[in-house]
Design a protein around this motif. Structure first.
Motif, PDB file in Angstrom:
ATOM      1  N   HIS A1037       0.823  -1.210   0.000  1.00  0.00           N
ATOM      2  CA  HIS A1037       0.000   0.000   0.000  1.00  0.00           C
ATOM      3  C   HIS A1037       0.855   1.256   0.000  1.00  0.00           C
ATOM      4  CE1 HIS A1037      -3.454   2.563   0.789  1.00  0.00           C
ATOM      5  NE2 HIS A1037      -2.801   3.099   1.806  1.00  0.00           N
ATOM      6  N   HIS A1038       1.964   1.225   0.760  1.00  0.00           N
ATOM      7  CA  HIS A1038       2.818   2.420   0.894  1.00  0.00           C
ATOM      8  C   HIS A1038       4.032   2.384  -0.030  1.00  0.00           C
ATOM      9  CE1 HIS A1038       0.679   4.234   4.298  1.00  0.00           C
ATOM     10  NE2 HIS A1038       0.462   3.004   4.718  1.00  0.00           N
ATOM     11  N   ARG A1039       4.071   1.397  -0.916  1.00  0.00           N
ATOM     12  CA  ARG A1039       5.110   1.280  -1.934  1.00  0.00           C
ATOM     13  C   ARG A1039       6.505   1.125  -1.351  1.00  0.00           C
ATOM     14  NH1 ARG A1039       2.958   5.585  -6.576  1.00  0.00           N
ATOM     15  NH2 ARG A1039       0.900   4.620  -6.820  1.00  0.00           N
ATOM     16  N   PHE A1040       6.605   0.351  -0.310  1.00  0.00           N
ATOM     17  CA  PHE A1040       7.903  -0.050   0.219  1.00  0.00           C
ATOM     18  C   PHE A1040       8.259  -1.432  -0.338  1.00  0.00           C
ATOM     19  CE2 PHE A1040       6.865   2.546   4.211  1.00  0.00           C
ATOM     20  CZ  PHE A1040       7.645   3.624   3.796  1.00  0.00           C
ATOM     21  N   GLN A1041       9.530  -1.619  -0.601  1.00  0.00           N
ATOM     22  CA  GLN A1041       9.989  -2.968  -0.872  1.00  0.00           C
ATOM     23  C   GLN A1041      10.059  -3.731   0.444  1.00  0.00           C
ATOM     24  OE1 GLN A1041      13.668  -3.804  -2.898  1.00  0.00           O
ATOM     25  NE2 GLN A1041      12.855  -3.124  -4.873  1.00  0.00           N
ATOM     26  N   VAL A1042       9.836  -5.044   0.381  1.00  0.00           N
ATOM     27  CA  VAL A1042       9.984  -5.880   1.567  1.00  0.00           C
ATOM     28  C   VAL A1042      11.202  -6.767   1.376  1.00  0.00           C
ATOM     29  CG1 VAL A1042       8.968  -7.698   2.984  1.00  0.00           C
ATOM     30  CG2 VAL A1042       7.516  -5.891   2.075  1.00  0.00           C
ATOM     31  N   ALA A1450       4.760 -15.016 -12.860  1.00  0.00           N
ATOM     32  CA  ALA A1450       3.684 -14.262 -13.512  1.00  0.00           C
ATOM     33  C   ALA A1450       2.327 -14.676 -12.979  1.00  0.00           C
ATOM     34  CB  ALA A1450       3.748 -14.475 -15.019  1.00  0.00           C
ATOM     35  N   MET A1451       2.221 -15.910 -12.546  1.00  0.00           N
ATOM     36  CA  MET A1451       0.950 -16.398 -12.040  1.00  0.00           C
ATOM     37  C   MET A1451       0.710 -15.945 -10.611  1.00  0.00           C
ATOM     38  SD  MET A1451      -0.217 -20.387 -11.701  1.00  0.00           S
ATOM     39  CE  MET A1451       1.103 -20.759 -10.553  1.00  0.00           C
ATOM     40  N   VAL A1452       1.723 -16.000  -9.765  1.00  0.00           N
ATOM     41  CA  VAL A1452       1.519 -15.745  -8.343  1.00  0.00           C
ATOM     42  C   VAL A1452       1.797 -14.298  -7.952  1.00  0.00           C
ATOM     43  CG1 VAL A1452       3.849 -16.369  -7.570  1.00  0.00           C
ATOM     44  CG2 VAL A1452       1.906 -16.764  -6.064  1.00  0.00           C
ATOM     45  N   ASP A1453       2.660 -13.610  -8.697  1.00  0.00           N
ATOM     46  CA  ASP A1453       3.013 -12.220  -8.375  1.00  0.00           C
ATOM     47  C   ASP A1453       3.223 -11.437  -9.662  1.00  0.00           C
ATOM     48  OD1 ASP A1453       3.823  -9.900  -7.133  1.00  0.00           O
ATOM     49  OD2 ASP A1453       5.831 -10.613  -6.637  1.00  0.00           O
ATOM     50  N   PRO A1454       2.169 -11.267 -10.453  1.00  0.00           N
ATOM     51  CA  PRO A1454       2.335 -10.633 -11.769  1.00  0.00           C
ATOM     52  C   PRO A1454       2.801  -9.186 -11.699  1.00  0.00           C
ATOM     53  CG  PRO A1454       0.001 -10.876 -11.207  1.00  0.00           C
ATOM     54  CD  PRO A1454       0.773 -11.647 -10.173  1.00  0.00           C
ATOM     55  N   GLN A1455       2.533  -8.504 -10.576  1.00  0.00           N
ATOM     56  CA  GLN A1455       2.957  -7.111 -10.439  1.00  0.00           C
ATOM     57  C   GLN A1455       4.380  -6.988  -9.906  1.00  0.00           C
ATOM     58  OE1 GLN A1455      -0.177  -5.538  -7.949  1.00  0.00           O
ATOM     59  NE2 GLN A1455      -1.438  -4.988  -9.713  1.00  0.00           N
ATOM     60  N   ASN A1456       5.008  -8.117  -9.689  1.00  0.00           N
ATOM     61  CA  ASN A1456       6.417  -8.147  -9.258  1.00  0.00           C
ATOM     62  C   ASN A1456       6.637  -7.388  -7.956  1.00  0.00           C
ATOM     63  OD1 ASN A1456       9.063  -9.012  -9.543  1.00  0.00           O
ATOM     64  ND2 ASN A1456       9.661  -7.257 -10.783  1.00  0.00           N
ATOM     65  N   PHE A1457       5.766  -7.627  -6.987  1.00  0.00           N
ATOM     66  CA  PHE A1457       5.918  -6.981  -5.684  1.00  0.00           C
ATOM     67  C   PHE A1457       7.156  -7.498  -4.960  1.00  0.00           C
ATOM     68  CE2 PHE A1457       4.998  -4.973  -1.791  1.00  0.00           C
ATOM     69  CZ  PHE A1457       5.127  -5.908  -0.768  1.00  0.00           C
ATOM     70  N   PHE A1458       7.329  -8.818  -4.956  1.00  0.00           N
ATOM     71  CA  PHE A1458       8.499  -9.403  -4.295  1.00  0.00           C
ATOM     72  C   PHE A1458       9.674  -9.365  -5.264  1.00  0.00           C
ATOM     73  CE2 PHE A1458       6.552 -10.694  -0.472  1.00  0.00           C
ATOM     74  CZ  PHE A1458       5.306 -11.233  -0.744  1.00  0.00           C
ATOM     75  N   LYS A1459      10.611  -8.483  -5.004  1.00  0.00           N
ATOM     76  CA  LYS A1459      11.768  -8.410  -5.894  1.00  0.00           C
ATOM     77  C   LYS A1459      13.000  -7.955  -5.135  1.00  0.00           C
ATOM     78  CE  LYS A1459      10.473  -3.845  -7.828  1.00  0.00           C
ATOM     79  NZ  LYS A1459       9.032  -3.830  -7.559  1.00  0.00           N
ATOM     80  N   ASN A1460      14.130  -8.336  -5.673  1.00  0.00           N
ATOM     81  CA  ASN A1460      15.420  -7.840  -5.200  1.00  0.00           C
ATOM     82  C   ASN A1460      16.366  -7.834  -6.390  1.00  0.00           C
ATOM     83  OD1 ASN A1460      16.639 -10.508  -5.446  1.00  0.00           O
ATOM     84  ND2 ASN A1460      15.628 -11.019  -3.505  1.00  0.00           N
ATOM     85  N   GLU A1461      17.632  -7.632  -6.128  1.00  0.00           N
ATOM     86  CA  GLU A1461      18.588  -7.465  -7.224  1.00  0.00           C
ATOM     87  C   GLU A1461      18.768  -8.731  -8.063  1.00  0.00           C
ATOM     88  OE1 GLU A1461      18.828  -6.369  -4.247  1.00  0.00           O
ATOM     89  OE2 GLU A1461      19.246  -4.233  -4.342  1.00  0.00           O
ATOM     90  N   GLN A1462      18.413  -9.871  -7.494  1.00  0.00           N
ATOM     91  CA  GLN A1462      18.517 -11.118  -8.265  1.00  0.00           C
ATOM     92  C   GLN A1462      17.232 -11.934  -8.182  1.00  0.00           C
ATOM     93  OE1 GLN A1462      22.089 -13.314  -7.174  1.00  0.00           O
ATOM     94  NE2 GLN A1462      23.267 -12.288  -8.765  1.00  0.00           N
ATOM     95  N   SER A1463      16.112 -11.264  -8.131  1.00  0.00           N
ATOM     96  CA  SER A1463      14.842 -11.982  -8.084  1.00  0.00           C
ATOM     97  C   SER A1463      14.458 -12.451  -9.479  1.00  0.00           C
ATOM     98  CB  SER A1463      13.748 -11.098  -7.489  1.00  0.00           C
ATOM     99  OG  SER A1463      13.569  -9.934  -8.266  1.00  0.00           O
ATOM    100  N   ILE A1464      13.427 -13.280  -9.508  1.00  0.00           N
ATOM    101  CA  ILE A1464      12.909 -13.805 -10.769  1.00  0.00           C
ATOM    102  C   ILE A1464      11.789 -12.889 -11.246  1.00  0.00           C
ATOM    103  CG2 ILE A1464      11.700 -15.751 -11.836  1.00  0.00           C
ATOM    104  CD1 ILE A1464      13.122 -17.466  -9.608  1.00  0.00           C
TER     105      ILE A1464
END
Length: 1473
Positions: A1037-1042, A1450-1464
């Motif tokens: 909601h607040h646009r923070f990365q986790v 793409a199926m579980v997190d299409p908006q790419n919320f969970f990401k880091n420098e080497q995420s999928i």
């Protein structure tokens, strides 16, 4: 590639691309023999296929592809085992060379120019037209394309006489990267050397080869001799290795081994010795008697023939086949297979052969070919051409695992080639994801007519209708009225279902990566599945709650969609998953609860439960109860019961429906009705009338029946020569009149006794509710002609008899009943009949003759009488009762190798022929049929239901009564935000006094946190799962990365640093461990450490453990997600290989388990790193068994003590040791005083056994190490974790409860996988580098054992078979070495070490371990995830699994919320241009 770009490409190369006829679907699979790679290539179809008809077409393809940035894949070979000629992960075109197939032979010079697209068979045919004494040394597979076959070497049975194909090539024409045609002179000798054995696809495109023909005698001799293990095959194979490479050059003797089954579990190996001799039989016999008398070759084994005829013999064609077959250009037999090859320079010992045989018998579907070297191959230098495998090789081994109708190890989708060849479920073309019926036609028809509207729905520019008749054999018009608003439909489903079980998780559309998997999952007839190219559902709803099914009814009705229900299994015509109008599938198989009440001897069984599950659950409750239903154990209860449901108890207790006492039905208004509220008329109708006409069955209430503790079964088989006709005639009179407790089925199949000697085998299968003695007396009295003996009979429990009848081998565990999906799938057409009179012997002979003509057919006759005679035909809607002697099922079946979907019409016609042949004897007026064996031939409606047509199919009354709607309003669910406001103690901000200490607490690499330029906005130390949920919701909601902390080996600090605003979610307070020793499982929360897990296991048991890391402060959440390895990996695999469930918080804050997340996500989080997909709350693990005492040791050797030789030997030994022994190698530089630096290599071992046994094992396998008893320590398994954790001997196991690492140093870690032994020179280079660096440790952990057995696609962890060991390089330093200021120097040293080892490590890609994160191999910015960048590190971490991981993302997190420098990143669709 954009649409406009493609149009320009086509414009540039228009004369070379098929653009007037829609033949894309024909050309794409035309020469793809490899179904595994072709079926798996769902997202890698070419932009275009260019079927070159002139050399200039190939030149143009090069020029235009280069200009437009397209990869070019060339098809001119055949043995393309990995599909590299027709798949790619980047936009590409296929250049098909098979139309360029001219062959110009000049007998004056004994040479020929052969174009790349000609096949070996065509070449042999043309040579034979010119000469009877010439040939050419190439492959025995006659459909191989010359272009590619030659370029890789080209071997065949003339190789020992004349060498390889390339050894007889004298010139070539090659198109280079600029589109120029080069011959030998203009390309130069270096290029000419390279293309002979180096594979031309790296250097250009072969247009043609000029070859030198070789001389052969007018007649040659061939033979095949076969021997099994019982006939001395092992001794012969051992002897063959010594003899075959040393035979005269004119004799080529291949050995081929295959596993065979002699019946039951009597498996063996059949070794075939195939020979080709350039001479006559007499000379060959003399030669073999001298060189290889053990084989016992006789004159009767030999055949003399012309050389070209010998090609047919070796290619496997029947004797007498015309050589015209050589002109066939496409291989007709296509299977799924995986091939590997090896070269052998030493004889395989007998022990090794026995290991090979045992492994093959375990695999079953496998063949191994051994082709001898020697002769001419020994004489040619390995530098003569690019083909290096010459002198020193005894033979080449070629192993192939295959399957004719399925792919068991490959793909999760279970996709078959024939379907994909016609219509891929979600092809991406021109930036648009559309039905492939359009894709196949698009280049030809739709160019400017099709586009997507703003909601991703197809629309058309102008009045337009597309006929697909030319593609699919029927006309279907597609217009804008076909548009379905999926968003509105989904909202409707959500509104009308119980929100406590979100229906969103149950909905799969064609955009979901799991769609194809679920669509095909229970479609066990490939005929209907593969034909359904233009009838995919709008969505599949996998109901997880009754309200989901109710919502499906309401919303499908509201949106004008047909509803197809899957809850049965015998859906022979695919009516549950195909339709000619827009439809959705309601899959009921998740609703599978079974509630048994032994007090009333009843059970409520949900529609999605299988018959196998029902039998299993009954057996858990009682040994003297059963239920009369089908013998196929994967049938769904819902549909199976509704059509009647028969099995071997029917003569005693009637059908399934005769034992149903209540039901729950969803009617057309979405209301749930029981027997009372639906009324007796409807209850009558759904028992035998097929519920799909009346509603949707939710559950049945059944009455259990009594069975004795032991029953008896038997199978007696007779052929026609053994009197089968007389017995079958007699059976018809006897079987329906036997006592009710005896059911005797007759099954007939055609068999071939060799050559044209066909016959019929008739099997009599029996089930008797009593013991053997009573059965023998009964059979002697009633059916003495069968000659039943005591040896034919088996006594067993009733539930075990289910397995017997279902075809499982004796001794199979009843756990197999819990398997829910049928594994074997073929193409078939089934028809049924009822017989009220005995088939005369003349009729039986007609049946037998027709079956022998068809060949691929089986016929089952199931007797009536008994209880079936007593129940009125009006009792239920099932009308086939008294007056019937037996029911017959005719099934014509075929495989991909028989032609698959393209031969469907032929085989269906054969089934109709058989059906017609039996017309005079079957029931008539009407000719009755069994509704559960649906047969559209007996009459069908189209989109609407015509009552007159329906009367042909059924005599059921149509019932319609008014009812009331009952919808339950969803309850309120508390928001995670409310939870967070109640849990302020878990939130730390930079103003909190403990913020910094908490931040650094688990940041065990000071290199990262001391150089970090930003800190988190907050740290949430979750005390409850809801805290983690709230963190997701609020951060989003607040646009923070986790950034999630639940591991430990975070070598690059991705869990606590970021360049964009972020919060840290620390999971280490969620550390409960709940062990259930009864099931040998445990639920372990993400924040628990490996040490805590080991400690808790030891509290419960001394003989259990778990395969995880040796570092005891690792958090379970992250450690497992990347794989999780330790010293038990060779015995039990990785941590993830022993995970059976998980709890995951997704990007919407929902907690999902294995069932609700789906198998795709569950696959991804095991090895793919959960931080890309969600947050792990807990894992459910399966504990493993360990002995009460294990043995550990550490032996250290310096270079002066032979460390190099030992390390070299370790690489050969460690991966091949027994699974119970794990030996790590760890070299590190040491200083012996002054400048006397050396390397000390430690060999640290863990053995699941005692010292004496370990010493014996090491003396046999690794005596060079000199292990002694004094080196060894025996201890409990949990104590061994302390030992491996680096703690001093005698340390209490309480140390395992420490959750924070105490020693923190600066370090940089990198990893490698090694697939080949590092040579001694490479080791010496490594030692020099270690001494130079000084502060460095290298660990090498052996693979093999269980790691070799698990497929790379089993989980997302791809580093499996083929790896010898994994290496970890850690360069470390302290504050005294310069601390954070020295980072640059030490990181550069680590990179230098990594570079030094590049020649020996894996390559293309150079693989790396995801739990040892290394940003050097590729990384994105904190706030971005570029797919092309991700593909680089993704390939290194995940190999071939990366694209599937991206699809799951793409199926579980299409908006790419969970990401880091080497995420999928999510697999996205490029925009339409």
């Amino acid at each position: 590639m954009s649409y406009n770009s493609f149009r320009q490409f086509r414009s540039d190369c228009r004369c070379h691309i098929h653009s007037k006829r829609c033949v894309f679907s024909t050309f794409l699979p035309a020469t793809c023999q490899y179904l595994r790679t072709f079926a798996a290539a769902v997202n890698s179809k070419p932009v275009a296929i260019i079927t070159a008809k002139h050399p200039s077409h190939a030149q143009a393809a090069v020029v235009c592809a280069k200009h437009h940035g397209l990869q070019l894949r060339i098809r001119s070979g055949g043995h393309d085992y990995e599909g590299l000629s027709y798949t790619s992960n980047v936009p590409f075109v296929i250049l098909d060379m098979f139309n360029l197939n001219s062959i110009d032979i000049d007998m004056g010079t004994e040479t020929a120019w052969v174009q790349a697209g000609a096949t070996t068979g065509e070449l042999y045919y043309k040579i034979a037209e010119k000469s009877k004494v010439h040939g050419f040394p190439a492959g025995v597979c006659t459909t191989l394309g010359i272009g590619g076959h030659f370029s890789g070497g080209g071997y065949g049975f003339l190789m020992r006489k004349y060498g390889l194909t390339i050894d007889n090539v004298v010139d070539a024409q090659l198109i280079d990267a600029n589109g120029r045609i080069r011959n030998r002179r203009s390309m130069g000798e270096d290029v000419f050397w390279a293309i002979r054995g180096g594979g031309t696809t790296s250097f250009g495109i072969i247009l043609s080869w000029r070859i030198k023909l070789v001389r052969v005698p007018p007649m040659v001799t061939v033979f095949t001799v076969q021997r099994t293990l019982e006939q001395g095959a092992t001794e012969l194979a051992y002897r063959w290795q010594k003899v075959a490479p040393k035979l005269p050059k004119n004799l080529f003797l291949r050995l081929q081994a295959v596993p065979v089954n002699n019946g039951g579990n009597n498996k063996t190996i059949s070794d075939s010795f195939f020979a080709h001799f350039l001479g006559n039989t007499d000379k060959l016999i003399r030669l073999m008697n001298k060189k290889f008398p053990e084989l016992g070759l006789s004159r009767d084994d030999c055949f003399e023939m012309s050389w070209v005829e010998s090609i047919l013999y070796w290619a496997g064609f029947p004797n007498g086949t015309s050589i015209d077959v050589l002109l066939n250009r496409v291989q007709t037999s296509r299977v799924y297979y995986k091939t590997k090859s090896d070269y052998y320079k030493a004889v395989i010992p007998k022990k090794g052969l026995k290991t090979l045989w045992a492994t093959m018998m375990d695999i079953e579907d496998v063949s191994v070919q051994l082709n001898p070297y020697g002769g001419r191959m020994e004489e040619i230098s390995d530098k003569e051409t690019a083909f290096a495998h010459r002198a020193g090789n005894l033979f080449k081994l070629y192993g192939e695992g295959y399957s004719s109708g399925k792919w068991s190890s490959g793909t999760r989708f279970g996709v078959y080639y024939r379907e994909l060849a016609i219509c891929d479920v979600s092809v991406v073309l021109f930036g648009t994801r559309i039905c492939s019926a359009f894709c196949l036609s698009l280049p030809c028809v739709l160019e400017d007519l099709v586009e997507l509207d703003g909601q991703n729905r197809l629309s058309f520019s102008g009045p337009f209708q597309l006929s697909l008749e030319s593609l699919f054999g029927e006309t279907r018009h597609i217009s804008a009225s076909d548009q379905i608003d999926l968003a509105k439909f989904s909202r409707c489903l959500t509104t009308h279902s119980d929100s406590s079980v979100p229906i969103a998780d149950a909905i799969f559309t064609q955009r979901d990566v799991s769609f194809q998997h679920f669509y095909q999952l229970r479609a066990n007839n490939l005929r209907t599945l593969a034909a359904a190219v233009n009838s995919k559902p709008v969505a599949i709803i996998t109901a997880k709650h009754p309200s989901h099914a109710q919502a499906a009814v309401v919303c499908a009705k509201r949106h004008g969609l047909q509803l197809r229900i899957r809850s049965g299994g015998h859906d022979y015509e695919g009516l549950s998953y195909t339709s000619n109008v827009p439809f959705v599938i309601l899959d009921m198989f998740n609703l599978n609860s079974i509630d048994i009440d032994m007090g009333t001897e009843t059970a409520w069984v949900q529609a999605g439960a299988t018959t196998g599950e029902l039998y299993y659950k009954i057996a858990e409750k009682s040994k003297v109860h059963g239920f009369p239903a089908g013998v196929c154990t994967t049938l769904g209860i819902g549909g199976h019961f509704s059509g009647g449901g028969y099995g071997f108890l029917m003569r005693k207790y009637g059908l399934t429906i005769d034992n149903v006492v209540d039901a729950q039905l969803i009617d057309a208004n979405g209301r749930i009705r029981n027997r009372r509220s639906m009324g007796e008329d409807v209850f009558w109708a759904i028992r035998g009338g097929g519920t799909t006409s009346f509603g949707i069955i939710l559950s049945w209430r059944i009455k259990l029946v009594r069975v004795p503790p032991k029953v008896t079964v038997f199978t007696v088989q007779r052929t026609l020569e053994q009197g089968a006709t007389e017995l079958a005639y007699r059976w018809q009179k006897v079987a329906p009149k036997l006592p009710k407790n005896l059911f005797l089925r007759l099954q007939a199949v055609p068999v071939n006794n060799g050559g044209d000697n066909k016959t019929i085998s008739v099997s009599f299968f029996a089930h008797f509710l009593g013991n053997t003695d009573k059965l023998i007396r009964l059979m002697n009295k009633k059916f003495s002609e069968l000659g039943l003996s005591r040896d034919d009979c088996f006594e067993m429990s009733w539930v075990e008899s289910i397995l017997y009848w279902a075809g499982f081998p004796n001794g199979t565990s009843i756990d197999v009943l819990l398997n829910r999906v049928q594994t074997s799938r073929v193409y078939y057409k089934t028809k049924s009949d009822y017989y009220k009179a005995v088939i005369p012997k003349k009729g039986l002979k007609t049946l037998w003759a027709t079956m022998m003509d068809i060949e691929d057919v089986s016929v089952q006759l199931n007797p009536y009488g008994g209880r079936m005679e007593e129940i009125s035909d009006k009792e239920t809607a099932f009308a086939h009762r008294a007056g019937n002697l037996f029911k017959v099922q005719y099934t014509v079946h075929w495989k991909e190798s028989d032609g698959g979907i393209y031969e469907a019409d032929r085989f269906v016609k054969l089934s109709r022929m058989l059906y017609r042949a039996m017309t005079p004897y079957a029931s008539s007026n009407p000719r009755e049929a069994f509704i559960n064996y649906r047969d559209l031939d007996v009459g069908t409606n189209k989109n609407n239901t015509d009552f007159e047509v329906t009367k042909v199919c059924t005599s059921l009354q149509l019932i319609s009564k008014p009812h009331h709607l009952e919808i339950h309003s969803p309850g309120k669910i508390q928001s995670p935000l409310e939870f967070l406001s109640e849990s302020a103690d878990a939130i730390l901000t930079p103003n909190t006094s403990s913020f910094q200490s908490t931040y650094q607490l688990r940041a065990n690499n000071p290199r990262i946190f001391l150089s970090a330029t930003s800190t988190p906005q907050a740290i949430i130390t979750a005390l409850h799962p809801s805290h983690a949920q709230a963190a997701v919701v609020c951060a989003k909601h607040h646009r923070f990365q986790v950034r999630i902390r639940s591991g430990g080996h975070d070598f690059e600090g991705l869990s606590y640093t970021s360049d964009v605003p972020f919060i840290v979610l620390d999971m280490f307070n969620l550390n409960s461990i709940d062990i259930d020793m009864a099931s040998e499982t445990a639920w372990v929360q993400a924040g628990a450490t490996t040490g805590q897990l080991y400690y808790r296991i030891a509290e419960k048991s001394k003989v259990h453990g778990f395969p995880a890391g040796t570092c005891t402060t690792l958090g379970i959440g992250g450690h497992f997600s990347g794989g999780g390895y330790g010293f038990l990996m060779r015995k039990y695999g990785l941590s993830i290989d022993n995970v059976i469930n998980a709890q995951l918080i997704d990007a919407n804050g929902r907690i999902l388990n294995r069932k609700s997340m789906g198998e795709d996500v569950f696959w991804a989080i095991r090895g793919g790193g959960t931080t890309s997909f969600g947050i792990i709350l807990s894992w459910k693990i399966k504990l493993v068994r360990v002995p009460p005492r294990v043995t550990v040791f550490t032996v250290q050797k310096t270079l002066d003590q032979g460390a190099t030789e030992l390390a070299y030997r370790w690489q050969q030994v460690a991966p091949r040791l027994p699974k119970e022994l794990f030996i790590r190698l760890q070299p590190e530089p040491v200083n012996n005083g002054g400048n006397n630096k050396t390397v000390r290599v430690s060999f640290t071992g863990h053995f699941l056994g005692q010292t004496d046994r370990l010493i014996r094992l090491m003396n046999v396998n690794f005596p060079e190490l000199g292990l002694e008893g004094s080196d060894c320590l025996e201890m409990s398994w949990v104590e061994s974790t302390v030992y491996w954790g680096g703690f001093p001997n005698g340390t209490s196991i309480d140390v395992l409860l420490n959750s924070v690492p105490t020693n923190q140093v600066f370090y940089k870690t990198k990893s490698d996988y090694y697939k080949a032994v590092i040579p001694k020179q490479g080791l010496e280079t490594l030692w020099e580098e270690l001494i130079h660096i000084g502060n460095v440790i290298v660990q090498m952990n052996p693979y093999g054992g269980r790691m070799e057995e698990i497929s790379e696609s089993e989980t997302a962890f791809a580093h499996r078979g083929g790896n010898l060991f994994k290496a970890q390089y850690t360069v470390h330093w302290t504050e005294s070495d310069g601390g954070v200021g020295a980072e640059g120097r030490y990181v550069n040293l680590s990179r230098r070490l990594y570079s030094v080892m590049a020649p020996y490590a894996s390559s293309n890609p150079r693989e790396a371990f995801v739990n040892y994160r290394d940003l050097d191999i590729g990384n994105n910015e904190s706030g971005e995830t570029d797919f092309e960048v991700a593909k680089v590190y993704g390939a290194k971490y995940f190999g071939n699994n990366f694209m599937r991981l991206a699809g799951v993302k793409a199926m579980v997190d299409p908006q790419n919320f969970f990401k880091n420098e080497q995420s999928i990143p999510p697999l996205t669709i490029p925009p339409v241009h």
